[in-house]
Design a protein around this motif. Structure first.
Motif: not given
Length: 265
Positions: A168-169, A171-172, A175, A221, A223, A228-229, A232, A235-236
């Motif tokens: 997940h990180r 992918d984030s 983005l 992103l 979202v 949600a942004a 994300l 996570r990044a």
């Protein structure tokens, strides 16, 4: 004899004092107890100032809250604040402020997701509260040798959680990398909780321009909301903008002039 300094942090006073007393019976252990996150932070700061830092912190996974642990590690208040601090956030704050202190999380039950969060926050171990004193002492001495301790039954679940979190990180991060430098600035302002007007004032842009940037951020992103942004971005590894300072150097000024169509306000 080299003595091990241990801080027990648990808001269940009887448990904390009983555990502290049991550990203090060991000839090579000095132990103190704290009943809350802010109290623990004050104890750690005071010990560091006096040149007698703690070696290990034992912290209740459910410290300061009966609710579920949040999906990310939150900001830890300064020692002077008296608000609640959950156990995993306390681990993260201590890892950042006093990295030499090893943290071990004490839990009522095994939970792979929470154990993974604890490791991500910087914990060196996860131990059941009903384990034997000898097992706990073995973990304390083990983490001081830079070992990581988890119950065998948790290993598979924790590895699965860490692998998923890393995916997940990644992918984030990919983005976030698609954003322009200005859009990343706007995103960091969003992470800090600033609304459109506050972002406009901080970045010396018009509210309309900020609205456009925010829409672009959400679109890139993938979202549909600021919340949600922000999730994300966290996570990044994107942190909030420093609200105590504003960068108005030559590069920043030149960039603003371009974005304003060559007009200085």
């Amino acid at each position: 004899m080299v003595r091990i300094r241990v801080l027990v942090v648990d808001d269940h006073r009887i448990f904390a004092e009983s555990l502290a007393a049991a550990l203090a019976a060991e000839s090579d252990v000095d132990v103190c107890a704290a009943g809350s996150g802010p109290a623990a932070l004050r104890s750690l700061e005071r010990a560091a100032a006096e040149g007698r830092r703690f070696d290990v912190m034992l912290v209740d996974a459910d410290l300061g809250t009966a609710a579920a642990v949040p999906a990310r590690v939150v900001h830890v208040p300064e020692p002077a604040e008296d608000g609640p601090v959950d156990g995993i956030s306390l681990v993260a704050g201590v890892r950042s402020g006093q990295p030499a202190v090893r943290s071990v999380v004490l839990a009522e039950k095994d939970d792979p997701r929470r154990a993974a969060l604890a490791l991500q926050a910087g914990a060196a171990g996860w131990v059941a509260k009903d384990c034997s004193l000898q097992r706990l002492l073995a973990v304390i001495r083990g983490v001081l040798r830079d070992e990581t301790h988890l119950p065998p039954a948790l290993l598979t679940g924790v590895l699965r959680e860490l692998t998923a979190a890393r995916k997940h990180r990644t992918d984030s991060e990919r983005l976030v990398e698609s954003l322009t430098p200005r859009e990343r600035e706007v995103l960091r302002c969003m992470v800090a909780g600033l609304g459109r007007k506050a972002v406009a004032e901080r970045l010396f842009l018009s509210p309309h321009t900020v609205r456009t940037h925010m829409q672009n951020v959400l679109g890139k992103l993938g979202v549909h909301s600021t919340l949600a942004a922000v999730a994300l971005a966290r996570r990044a590894g994107v942190g909030p903008v420093d609200l105590g300072s504003v960068d108005r150097g030559p590069v920043g000024l030149a960039r603003d002039v371009v974005e304003r169509g060559g007009q200085l306000a």
